[in-house]
Design a protein around this motif. Sequence first.
Motif, PDB file in Angstrom:
ATOM      1  N   MET A   1       1.467  -1.072  -0.227  1.00 43.99           N
ATOM      2  CA  MET A   1      -0.031   0.093  -0.472  1.00 43.99           C
ATOM      3  C   MET A   1       1.090   0.871  -0.056  1.00 43.99           C
ATOM      4  O   MET A   1       1.727   1.702   0.813  1.00 43.99           O
ATOM      5  N   TYR A   2       0.913   2.063  -0.682  1.00 42.07           N
ATOM      6  CA  TYR A   2       0.871   3.628  -1.123  1.00 42.07           C
ATOM      7  C   TYR A   2       0.146   4.734  -0.700  1.00 42.07           C
ATOM      8  O   TYR A   2      -1.051   4.938  -1.212  1.00 42.07           O
ATOM      9  N   LYS A   3       0.526   5.997  -0.101  1.00 42.69           N
ATOM     10  CA  LYS A   3       0.073   6.420   0.136  1.00 42.69           C
ATOM     11  C   LYS A   3       1.016   8.049  -0.400  1.00 42.69           C
ATOM     12  O   LYS A   3       2.000   8.510  -0.422  1.00 42.69           O
ATOM     13  N   VAL A   4       0.077   8.925  -1.027  1.00 41.92           N
ATOM     14  CA  VAL A   4       0.121  10.722  -1.443  1.00 41.92           C
ATOM     15  C   VAL A   4      -0.338  11.173  -0.242  1.00 41.92           C
ATOM     16  O   VAL A   4      -1.545  10.738   0.932  1.00 41.92           O
ATOM     17  N   TYR A   5       0.567  12.195   0.435  1.00 41.26           N
ATOM     18  CA  TYR A   5       0.641  12.952   1.424  1.00 41.26           C
ATOM     19  C   TYR A   5       0.754  14.144   1.439  1.00 41.26           C
ATOM     20  O   TYR A   5       1.662  14.863   0.742  1.00 41.26           O
ATOM     21  N   ILE A   6       0.280  15.663   2.446  1.00 46.94           N
ATOM     22  CA  ILE A   6       0.186  16.749   2.384  1.00 46.94           C
ATOM     23  C   ILE A   6       0.862  17.183   3.174  1.00 46.94           C
ATOM     24  O   ILE A   6       0.443  16.460   4.203  1.00 46.94           O
TER      25      ILE A   6
ATOM     26  N   LYS B   1       4.404  27.023   4.238  1.00 41.86           N
ATOM     27  CA  LYS B   1       4.257  25.055   2.840  1.00 41.86           C
ATOM     28  C   LYS B   1       3.273  24.786   3.349  1.00 41.86           C
ATOM     29  O   LYS B   1       3.730  23.824   3.806  1.00 41.86           O
ATOM     30  N   PHE B   2       3.459  24.142   1.786  1.00 41.79           N
ATOM     31  CA  PHE B   2       2.916  23.616   1.976  1.00 41.79           C
ATOM     32  C   PHE B   2       4.265  22.216   1.153  1.00 41.79           C
ATOM     33  O   PHE B   2       4.938  21.881   0.521  1.00 41.79           O
ATOM     34  N   TYR B   3       4.143  20.623   1.625  1.00 43.46           N
ATOM     35  CA  TYR B   3       4.921  19.420   0.774  1.00 43.46           C
ATOM     36  C   TYR B   3       4.135  18.329   0.047  1.00 43.46           C
ATOM     37  O   TYR B   3       3.133  18.179   0.977  1.00 43.46           O
ATOM     38  N   ILE B   4       4.070  17.948  -1.006  1.00 45.56           N
ATOM     39  CA  ILE B   4       3.462  17.001  -1.150  1.00 45.56           C
ATOM     40  C   ILE B   4       4.101  15.961  -1.242  1.00 45.56           C
ATOM     41  O   ILE B   4       5.618  15.878  -2.378  1.00 45.56           O
ATOM     42  N   GLY B   5       3.996  14.763  -1.149  1.00 49.75           N
ATOM     43  CA  GLY B   5       4.922  13.319  -1.086  1.00 49.75           C
ATOM     44  C   GLY B   5       4.560  11.878  -1.647  1.00 49.75           C
ATOM     45  O   GLY B   5       2.858  11.703  -1.357  1.00 49.75           O
ATOM     46  N   TYR B   6       5.256  11.212  -1.592  1.00 46.87           N
ATOM     47  CA  TYR B   6       4.147   9.514  -1.980  1.00 46.87           C
ATOM     48  C   TYR B   6       5.241   8.859  -0.972  1.00 46.87           C
ATOM     49  O   TYR B   6       6.390   9.080  -1.231  1.00 46.87           O
TER      50      TYR B   6
ATOM     51  N   GLU C   1       0.525   3.914  -9.194  1.00 45.19           N
ATOM     52  CA  GLU C   1      -0.792   5.205  -9.098  1.00 45.19           C
ATOM     53  C   GLU C   1       0.031   6.091  -8.287  1.00 45.19           C
ATOM     54  O   GLU C   1      -0.545   7.321  -8.318  1.00 45.19           O
ATOM     55  N   ALA C   2       0.438   5.979  -6.826  1.00 45.16           N
ATOM     56  CA  ALA C   2       0.858   6.917  -6.032  1.00 45.16           C
ATOM     57  C   ALA C   2       1.781   8.110  -6.645  1.00 45.16           C
ATOM     58  O   ALA C   2       1.737   9.795  -6.177  1.00 45.16           O
ATOM     59  N   LEU C   3       2.515   7.232  -7.505  1.00 41.40           N
ATOM     60  CA  LEU C   3       3.883   8.432  -7.955  1.00 41.40           C
ATOM     61  C   LEU C   3       2.887   9.220  -9.220  1.00 41.40           C
ATOM     62  O   LEU C   3       3.217  10.728  -9.211  1.00 41.40           O
ATOM     63  N   ALA C   4       2.041   8.775  -9.776  1.00 45.08           N
ATOM     64  CA  ALA C   4       1.119   9.787 -10.938  1.00 45.08           C
ATOM     65  C   ALA C   4       0.543  10.655 -10.185  1.00 45.08           C
ATOM     66  O   ALA C   4       0.282  11.683 -10.802  1.00 45.08           O
ATOM     67  N   ARG C   5       0.442   9.929  -9.181  1.00 46.11           N
ATOM     68  CA  ARG C   5      -1.055  11.612  -9.041  1.00 46.11           C
ATOM     69  C   ARG C   5      -0.420  12.410  -7.865  1.00 46.11           C
ATOM     70  O   ARG C   5      -0.063  13.336  -7.465  1.00 46.11           O
ATOM     71  N   GLU C   6       1.089  12.503  -7.014  1.00 41.52           N
ATOM     72  CA  GLU C   6       2.098  12.586  -6.490  1.00 41.52           C
ATOM     73  C   GLU C   6       2.163  14.093  -7.315  1.00 41.52           C
ATOM     74  O   GLU C   6       1.831  14.948  -7.561  1.00 41.52           O
ATOM     75  N   LYS C   7       2.653  14.173  -9.059  1.00 42.92           N
ATOM     76  CA  LYS C   7       3.075  14.541 -10.021  1.00 42.92           C
ATOM     77  C   LYS C   7       1.446  15.516 -10.778  1.00 42.92           C
ATOM     78  O   LYS C   7       2.646  16.522 -11.123  1.00 42.92           O
ATOM     79  N   GLN C   8       0.948  14.885 -10.458  1.00 38.22           N
ATOM     80  CA  GLN C   8      -0.578  15.137 -10.707  1.00 38.22           C
ATOM     81  C   GLN C   8      -0.852  17.019  -9.885  1.00 38.22           C
ATOM     82  O   GLN C   8      -0.914  17.779 -10.260  1.00 38.22           O
ATOM     83  N   ILE C   9      -1.235  16.492  -8.225  1.00 40.13           N
ATOM     84  CA  ILE C   9      -0.711  17.479  -7.328  1.00 40.13           C
ATOM     85  C   ILE C   9      -0.190  18.433  -7.332  1.00 40.13           C
ATOM     86  O   ILE C   9      -0.304  19.414  -7.677  1.00 40.13           O
ATOM     87  N   LYS C  10       1.293  18.343  -7.608  1.00 30.04           N
ATOM     88  CA  LYS C  10       2.780  19.287  -7.906  1.00 30.04           C
ATOM     89  C   LYS C  10       2.372  19.684  -9.162  1.00 30.04           C
ATOM     90  O   LYS C  10       2.844  20.848  -9.291  1.00 30.04           O
ATOM     91  N   SER C  11       1.123  19.286  -9.928  1.00 28.35           N
ATOM     92  CA  SER C  11       2.062  19.834 -11.678  1.00 28.35           C
ATOM     93  C   SER C  11       0.549  20.846 -11.507  1.00 28.35           C
ATOM     94  O   SER C  11       0.789  22.343 -12.044  1.00 28.35           O
ATOM     95  N   TRP C  12      -0.321  21.431  -9.959  1.00 29.19           N
ATOM     96  CA  TRP C  12      -1.346  22.382  -9.927  1.00 29.19           C
ATOM     97  C   TRP C  12      -0.476  23.282  -9.949  1.00 29.19           C
ATOM     98  O   TRP C  12      -1.141  24.909 -10.128  1.00 29.19           O
ATOM     99  N   LYS C  13       0.233  23.685  -9.439  1.00 24.27           N
ATOM    100  CA  LYS C  13       1.297  24.409  -8.818  1.00 24.27           C
ATOM    101  C   LYS C  13       0.547  26.010  -8.365  1.00 24.27           C
ATOM    102  O   LYS C  13       0.675  27.099  -8.752  1.00 24.27           O
ATOM    103  N   SER C  14      -0.184  25.425  -7.201  1.00 30.97           N
ATOM    104  CA  SER C  14      -1.249  26.251  -7.168  1.00 30.97           C
ATOM    105  C   SER C  14      -2.079  25.437  -5.265  1.00 30.97           C
ATOM    106  O   SER C  14      -2.986  24.943  -5.041  1.00 30.97           O
ATOM    107  N   ARG C  15      -1.891  26.704  -4.645  1.00 24.63           N
ATOM    108  CA  ARG C  15      -2.006  26.713  -3.350  1.00 24.63           C
ATOM    109  C   ARG C  15      -3.948  26.539  -2.973  1.00 24.63           C
ATOM    110  O   ARG C  15      -3.942  25.588  -2.385  1.00 24.63           O
ATOM    111  N   LYS C  16      -4.078  27.624  -3.994  1.00 23.14           N
ATOM    112  CA  LYS C  16      -6.049  27.376  -3.968  1.00 23.14           C
ATOM    113  C   LYS C  16      -6.028  25.993  -3.872  1.00 23.14           C
ATOM    114  O   LYS C  16      -7.001  25.674  -3.486  1.00 23.14           O
TER     115      LYS C  16
END
Length: 84
Positions: free
Chosen positions: A1-6, A14-19, A58-73
């Motif tokens: 099991m893997y987790k994507v986390y903020i 600041k936020f940090y996004i990882g998996y 799957e976790a890596l793809a989701r992490e990259k997706q969230i990071k690509s937003w470059k949006s705090r909002k």
Amino acid sequence: MYKVYILYSNTLNKFYIGYTGDNIQTRLKKHNSNHKGFTGKVNDWFVKYTEDYKTKEEALAREKQIKSWKSRKMILQLIEKVNT
């Protein structure tokens, strides 16, 4: 099991996004330790959000997706969805 986390730091505001495939609390301890890298600057990181995935890919793809937003909002909206 893997987790994507903020993570969030009050000191840095600041936020940090990882998996991880590790236990989230174990990983958080590593982020809060004194080390080189973005999260090593302070030790007040805490988990704001997590998502579970069956595979590393799957976790890596989701992490990259969230990071690509470059949006705090958008990150705040994601976190708020879970807390409402």
